[in-house]
Design an enzyme around this catalytic site. Structure first.
Site, short mmCIF file in Angstrom:
data_model
loop_
_atom_site.label_atom_id
_atom_site.label_comp_id
_atom_site.label_asym_id
_atom_site.label_seq_id
_atom_site.Cartn_x
_atom_site.Cartn_y
_atom_site.Cartn_z
CB ALA A 1 38.21 47.30 29.74
CE1 TYR B 1 -1.77 39.13 39.02
CE2 TYR B 1 -3.92 39.46 37.98
CZ TYR B 1 -2.57 39.75 38.06
OH TYR B 1 -2.01 40.66 37.20
CG ASN C 1 52.15 41.04 35.98
OD1 ASN C 1 51.77 41.90 36.76
ND2 ASN C 1 52.03 41.15 34.65
N GLY D 1 39.91 43.79 25.42
CA GLY D 1 39.96 42.42 24.90
C GLY D 1 38.57 41.80 24.77
CD GLU E 1 52.79 37.68 30.05
OE1 GLU E 1 51.66 37.16 30.10
OE2 GLU E 1 53.19 38.45 30.93
NE ARG F 1 42.44 33.30 27.94
CZ ARG F 1 43.48 33.83 28.59
NH1 ARG F 1 44.25 33.05 29.32
NH2 ARG F 1 43.74 35.12 28.53
C1 UD1 Z 1 48.12 39.54 31.73
C2 UD1 Z 1 49.62 39.80 31.90
C3 UD1 Z 1 50.20 38.73 32.82
C4 UD1 Z 1 49.47 38.77 34.15
C5 UD1 Z 1 47.95 38.65 33.99
C6 UD1 Z 1 47.27 38.97 35.30
C7 UD1 Z 1 50.59 40.83 29.89
C8 UD1 Z 1 51.32 40.61 28.62
N1 UD1 Z 1 50.28 39.75 30.59
O1 UD1 Z 1 47.96 38.28 31.11
O2 UD1 Z 1 51.60 38.94 33.02
O3 UD1 Z 1 49.94 37.72 34.98
O4 UD1 Z 1 47.47 39.61 33.01
O5 UD1 Z 1 45.90 38.75 35.29
O6 UD1 Z 1 50.32 41.97 30.24
N2 UD1 Z 1 43.68 43.93 26.90
C9 UD1 Z 1 43.46 45.05 26.14
N3 UD1 Z 1 44.05 45.13 24.90
C10 UD1 Z 1 44.87 44.16 24.43
C11 UD1 Z 1 45.10 43.03 25.22
C12 UD1 Z 1 44.50 42.94 26.48
O7 UD1 Z 1 42.73 45.96 26.54
O8 UD1 Z 1 45.37 44.33 23.31
C13 UD1 Z 1 43.02 43.85 28.23
C14 UD1 Z 1 42.02 42.70 28.33
O9 UD1 Z 1 40.72 43.15 28.02
C15 UD1 Z 1 42.14 42.29 29.79
C16 UD1 Z 1 43.53 42.72 30.19
O10 UD1 Z 1 44.01 43.61 29.20
O11 UD1 Z 1 41.21 42.97 30.61
C17 UD1 Z 1 44.50 41.54 30.31
O12 UD1 Z 1 44.53 40.81 29.10
P1 UD1 Z 1 44.57 39.24 29.09
O13 UD1 Z 1 44.58 38.79 27.69
O14 UD1 Z 1 43.55 38.69 29.99
O15 UD1 Z 1 46.04 39.00 29.72
P2 UD1 Z 1 46.56 37.74 30.49
O16 UD1 Z 1 46.90 36.67 29.53
O17 UD1 Z 1 45.65 37.37 31.60
CA CA Z 2 43.66 38.04 32.22
#
Ligand code: UD1
Ligand code: CA
Length: 461
Positions: A9, A365, A169, A11, A154, A15
């Protein structure tokens, strides 16, 4: 087998185009990450570690008491994120579930099934997958001719052939905890995003001769990952349907479930009827045998049994059994409507108690006041509680009668069995059995008509 959970959590959620960090966006009144953590709690893990970064303080506040935390200073990818929990988890034996904080729809049953499958197969790693109708944006599951899982690619790294794969995934994995930590050390960042991908762990383990597998869900809907507001609305629609169906199974009637917006933590008693276009939010409890009609909005309130709410707004208030309100009335915070009381149309109540069986029928009121039992408040009464600087309190005793159009200029005490004549402006207390009349006297001027330049049969224009 001991179970552990890691929730990603950290990120920002670019988007989402939002000031609010992605995992804090709400689905049916609850932050996405809290949905995730609550669903994992139900499988009774001995530890939950949430990886925080962007908005760490806010995320920690939402999850306080439900999770431990590890800080990811720089968001270098999902694999890097998991590594931040090393201090809390690396020494332990057991199975570790990794979930992303932006997939709010997973149920605890799904996590339980994944753990069970992972254990049965004696896998080092099991990925939870699903067939996506539109797999764009998700990692794809690449299998060999025999159907064995080889790796995950990916969206941004996939070859055209690989991107045709619809099995995705879901972002949920179950790992043997020890295998996870040794494989994570080998994850590199040689990919199109320059990130350390958690997804690479699968191939690393397979190549080291460990058993990896996939547990495929029968349908996609739980897997929805929320990266933008379109997906947020879709997640809300699916969650809302699930919540409303749960209430229906418990005996609540919904006239149009698609337009009844009920938050995740709301409780509703059986034989209550909820019409379409109703919103019920926060920690609201609604009893049995109630009717809540279209256009009502109820927030953080307690509604007893046998209550009718007709197209009204209720915030942080209590309505006891067999009360009714509306249409078009408004309970503002700290209204207490006691058993059997009736509030009609265009009535606003704020920080006030309306006693048992008291009637406040129309256009009134009531603010900063305590009203006793069996009182009749006429049409258009104003409790004038504010002098421009301070608020004052008014008390009205049992069985009193407040005539229509009166203004009670607070602070005022009206005793039991007191009368206030219609259209009075009350500035002094009224004693028991007294009648107060406080209005200009009527004067009738004789023969006024003939002083005007009008004929007897002329019509008004
Ligand atoms: C990710 C998966 C993808 C999968 C998808 C499912 C990877 C590389 N990709 O892609 O295969 O299909 O989820 O929903 O794992 N986060 C961190 N730190 C980071 C990066 C991300 O905590 O450095 C957290 C984000 O807050 C988020 C989650 O990891 O809650 C997923 O990150 P996000 O960037 O949404 O990955 P996706 O591109 O959706
Ligand atoms: Ca995601």
């Amino acid at each position: 087998m001991e179970k552990y959970v890691v929730v990603l959590a950290a990120g920002k959620g670019t988007r989402m185009k939002s000031k609010l960090y992605k995992v804090l966006h709400q689905v049916c009144g609850k932050a996405m990450v809290e949905h995730v953590v609550d669903a994992t709690r139900a499988v009774k893990p001995s530890k939950i570690v949430t990886i925080v970064g962007h908005g760490a303080e806010d995320v920690e506040k939402v999850l306080a008491g439900k999770s431990e935390f590890a800080m990811q200073e720089k968001q270098l990818g999902t694999g890097h994120a998991v590594m931040q929990a090393e201090g809390q988890l690396a020494a332990l034996e057991g199975a570790t579930l990794v979930v992303t904080g932006d997939t709010p729809l997973f149920t605890s049953e799904t996590f339980e099934k994944l753990f069970a499958y992972h254990e049965e197969e004696s896998n080092a790693a099991t990925v939870l997958t699903a067939e996506a109708p539109d797999p764009f944006g998700y990692g794809r599951i690449i299998r060999d001719d025999q159907g064995n899982v080889l790796r995950i690619v990916e969206q941004k790294d996939g070859k055209p052939e690989e991107l045709k794969v619809k099995e995705i995934n879901t972002g949920v994995f179950c790992f043997d905890n020890q295998e996870l930590w040794s494989a994570l050390k080998q994850v590199g960042n040689d990919n199109s995003q320059g990130e350390y991908y958690l997804t690479d762990v699968l191939e690393i383990l397979r190549k080291a001769g460990k058993k990896v597998g996939a547990y495929k869900m029968p349908d996609f809907s739980e897997s929805l990952g929320v990266n933008d507001r379109v997906a947020l609305a879709e997640a809300t629609r699916i969650m809302q349907r699930r919540i409303n169906e749960g209430h229906m199974r418990d005996g609540v009637t919904f006239i149009d479930p698609a337009t009844a917006y009920i938050d995740a933590d709301v409780e509703i008693g059986n034989d209550t009827v909820i019409e379409g276009g109703v919103t019920i939010k926060g920690h609201t409890v609604i009893g049995s045998d109630c009717l809540i009609t279209s256009g009502s909005r109820i927030v953080d309130s307690q509604i007893g049994n046998g209550v009718t709410v007709t197209s009204s707004t209720i915030e942080e208030s209590i309505m006891e059994d067999n009360t009714d309100i509306g249409p078009n009335s408004h309970l503002r915070p700290k209204a207490l409507i006691k058993r059997g009381a009736h509030l009609g149309n265009f009535v606003e109540v704020k920080k006030a108690e309306i006693g048992e069986n008291t009637k406040v029928g129309h256009l009134t009121y009531v603010g900063d006041a305590t009203l006793g039992k069996d009182i009749n408040v006429g049409c258009g009464v104003i409790f004038s509680n504010f002098d421009g600087v301070k608020k004052f309190h008014t008390t009205v005793g049992d069985k009193s009668f407040i005539g229509a159009g009166s203004t009670l200029v607070s602070p005022i005490n009206v005793a039991d069995h007191a009368f206030i004549a219609a259209d009075s402006t009350i500035t002094k207390d009224v004693g028991k059995y007294e009648m107060a009349i406080a209005r200009g006297r009527q004067v009738n001027k004789e023969d006024y008509w003939h002083k005007l330049p009008l004929s007897e049969d002329e019509e008004w224009k």
